[in-house]
Structures are given as C-alpha cells and as structure tokens.
Design a protein around this motif. Sequence first.
Motif, PDB file in Angstrom:
ATOM      1  N   ARG A  23       0.830  -1.214   0.000  1.00  0.00           N
ATOM      2  CA  ARG A  23       0.000   0.000   0.000  1.00  0.00           C
ATOM      3  C   ARG A  23       0.856   1.251   0.000  1.00  0.00           C
ATOM      4  NH1 ARG A  23      -3.793  -0.740   5.018  1.00  0.00           N
ATOM      5  NH2 ARG A  23      -4.134   1.494   4.632  1.00  0.00           N
ATOM      6  N   ILE A  24       1.907   1.235   0.771  1.00  0.00           N
ATOM      7  CA  ILE A  24       2.800   2.392   0.813  1.00  0.00           C
ATOM      8  C   ILE A  24       3.486   2.596  -0.530  1.00  0.00           C
ATOM      9  CG2 ILE A  24       4.907   3.311   1.853  1.00  0.00           C
ATOM     10  CD1 ILE A  24       4.043   1.890   4.463  1.00  0.00           C
ATOM     11  N   LEU A  25       3.954   1.517  -1.125  1.00  0.00           N
ATOM     12  CA  LEU A  25       4.629   1.629  -2.421  1.00  0.00           C
ATOM     13  C   LEU A  25       3.654   2.057  -3.515  1.00  0.00           C
ATOM     14  CD1 LEU A  25       6.981  -1.496  -2.320  1.00  0.00           C
ATOM     15  CD2 LEU A  25       7.580   0.896  -1.925  1.00  0.00           C
ATOM     16  N   ALA A  30       2.036   6.497  -7.038  1.00  0.00           N
ATOM     17  CA  ALA A  30       1.018   7.440  -7.511  1.00  0.00           C
ATOM     18  C   ALA A  30       1.447   8.887  -7.254  1.00  0.00           C
ATOM     19  CB  ALA A  30      -0.311   7.148  -6.823  1.00  0.00           C
ATOM     20  N   GLU A  31       1.984   9.158  -6.076  1.00  0.00           N
ATOM     21  CA  GLU A  31       2.418  10.514  -5.746  1.00  0.00           C
ATOM     22  C   GLU A  31       3.601  10.945  -6.605  1.00  0.00           C
ATOM     23  OE1 GLU A  31       1.282  12.855  -3.525  1.00  0.00           O
ATOM     24  OE2 GLU A  31      -0.490  11.603  -3.156  1.00  0.00           O
ATOM     25  N   LEU A  37       9.396  13.503  -7.781  1.00  0.00           N
ATOM     26  CA  LEU A  37      10.096  13.009  -6.596  1.00  0.00           C
ATOM     27  C   LEU A  37      10.311  14.099  -5.562  1.00  0.00           C
ATOM     28  CD1 LEU A  37      12.841  10.715  -8.203  1.00  0.00           C
ATOM     29  CD2 LEU A  37      10.540  10.091  -7.443  1.00  0.00           C
ATOM     30  N   ARG A  38      10.725  15.271  -6.007  1.00  0.00           N
ATOM     31  CA  ARG A  38      11.079  16.327  -5.060  1.00  0.00           C
ATOM     32  C   ARG A  38       9.866  16.935  -4.370  1.00  0.00           C
ATOM     33  NH1 ARG A  38      15.074  19.634  -8.993  1.00  0.00           N
ATOM     34  NH2 ARG A  38      13.412  19.040 -10.439  1.00  0.00           N
ATOM     35  N   ARG A  39       8.735  16.985  -5.052  1.00  0.00           N
ATOM     36  CA  ARG A  39       7.557  17.638  -4.485  1.00  0.00           C
ATOM     37  C   ARG A  39       6.725  16.702  -3.613  1.00  0.00           C
ATOM     38  NH1 ARG A  39       4.234  20.227  -9.193  1.00  0.00           N
ATOM     39  NH2 ARG A  39       2.909  20.756  -7.402  1.00  0.00           N
ATOM     40  N   ARG A  48      -2.040   9.173   1.391  1.00  0.00           N
ATOM     41  CA  ARG A  48      -2.635   8.425   0.278  1.00  0.00           C
ATOM     42  C   ARG A  48      -2.735   6.942   0.599  1.00  0.00           C
ATOM     43  NH1 ARG A  48      -3.183   8.748  -5.629  1.00  0.00           N
ATOM     44  NH2 ARG A  48      -2.440  10.908  -5.609  1.00  0.00           N
ATOM     45  N   ALA A  49      -1.766   6.405   1.340  1.00  0.00           N
ATOM     46  CA  ALA A  49      -1.775   4.985   1.687  1.00  0.00           C
ATOM     47  C   ALA A  49      -2.764   4.663   2.803  1.00  0.00           C
ATOM     48  CB  ALA A  49      -0.370   4.537   2.098  1.00  0.00           C
ATOM     49  N   GLY A  50      -3.224   5.705   3.507  1.00  0.00           N
ATOM     50  CA  GLY A  50      -4.146   5.485   4.606  1.00  0.00           C
ATOM     51  C   GLY A  50      -3.489   4.904   5.834  1.00  0.00           C
TER      52      GLY A  50
END
Length: 207
Positions: A23-25, A30-31, A37-39, A48-50
């Motif tokens: 979920r984190i990955l 998505a982000e 990457l920088r933002r 987003r992963a909850g």
Amino acid sequence: MPAYAPSPGPLPGVTELPLVTERILDAALAEFSAFGLRRTSMEEVARRAGVARGTVYRKFAAKDALIQAVILREGRRFMAEFAAVVEPYPAIADKMVEGWVFSLAHMRGHALFCGLLFSDPEAMLPYLTVNNGTLLAVCRAFVAQFIRDAQHRGELESFDPDPPAELMARIVTSYIVSPDGCLDLADEQQIRAFARRHLVPIITGTT
C-alpha cells in the motif's frame, strides 16, 4: 503448451511484499508519478496509503529508501511481465528479440521510468545511473537465468552468463535514459531487426 518452461521457483528479483508495504509503495508510485520526486513528501505518501506517517518511516527510514524501493518494485514487475511475454518462444534468440521489443515499449509508456525523466529529470536521473546498483544487479540475475536455462538445454555453450546479462541490462537502461538516436523506437520492425543483428550475438556469442 509452450515449449519453454521457466526454471522452478520464483523469478529472480520477484518477491511478494507485505500488504502494508504494498500500500505504501502503491501510494508512493502514484504521488511520484503525479507530482515528481522532489515535491512528494513522506506525509503525503502516508495520507494516500491510509497509514500513519510513523508507519511509513518504520518501513522506510528515509525518502531515498522509499524511492529506491518503488523503483526496484517496478523493475520486478517489469521482469515478471517480460518473462510472461517471452515464455512462448523456445529459442533464446527469439526470447531476447521479443523481450527487447517489449522492454522498449513498456519503458516508453511507464509513468515512473519515462514520465519522471521528462517531468523531473534532475531528481530521477541519478536513480537510473549512479545510484542504480541494486536494480542493475537484479536485472543482471534475471537475464542471466535465461542464459543458464539455454545452456542447460544445450542451446548455448558453457560460459559465465553474468557479463552479457549485465551488458543487456545496461543497454536497456541507456535507452530509457537517452531514447533519441538512430533507432526509431516507434518502429517495431526496426527494433526487432536491430535486436536480431546487434543484441542477440551478445547473448549467443555468434555473429
């Protein structure tokens, strides 16, 4: 039934991950794809992963580790798809040609590998060049296994498969990083002919 069957067991570099880590990955991919990457912050990935921000940091001590993990997982996903694409082809030469065609098409359309090189090149480029040692090692092992399988079938003579496997991995990476050149990446027929003439001999040792 295909004449070729991959070696028993999991594909080199392809592993199952715990659900929370996945979920984190997924959230990080998505982000990163949407904002670069920088933002992207660890907090935004957690949201987003909850999951709690601390959960992300327990899995990945720093943002760099998270980026590396996302890139490595996408590389492993690519390898799993590559293996499925080339499975019906019995000869190692055909596997490499069809794998090459698939590789270029897959990478050209990938939001992380290609998209970020266009939208956020300064941040993404080091992960495909000076900081790509882990991904390169996994890709080398993956390609080397195809060579070993061909050697076991008697299709290739005995030699160390790692150098040609690494060379193939480096060539693919170079086309991701710098796609412009004499090879028209939109011309599948040209890509196939290029692979047959120039890349297959790297694997087979023939001219």
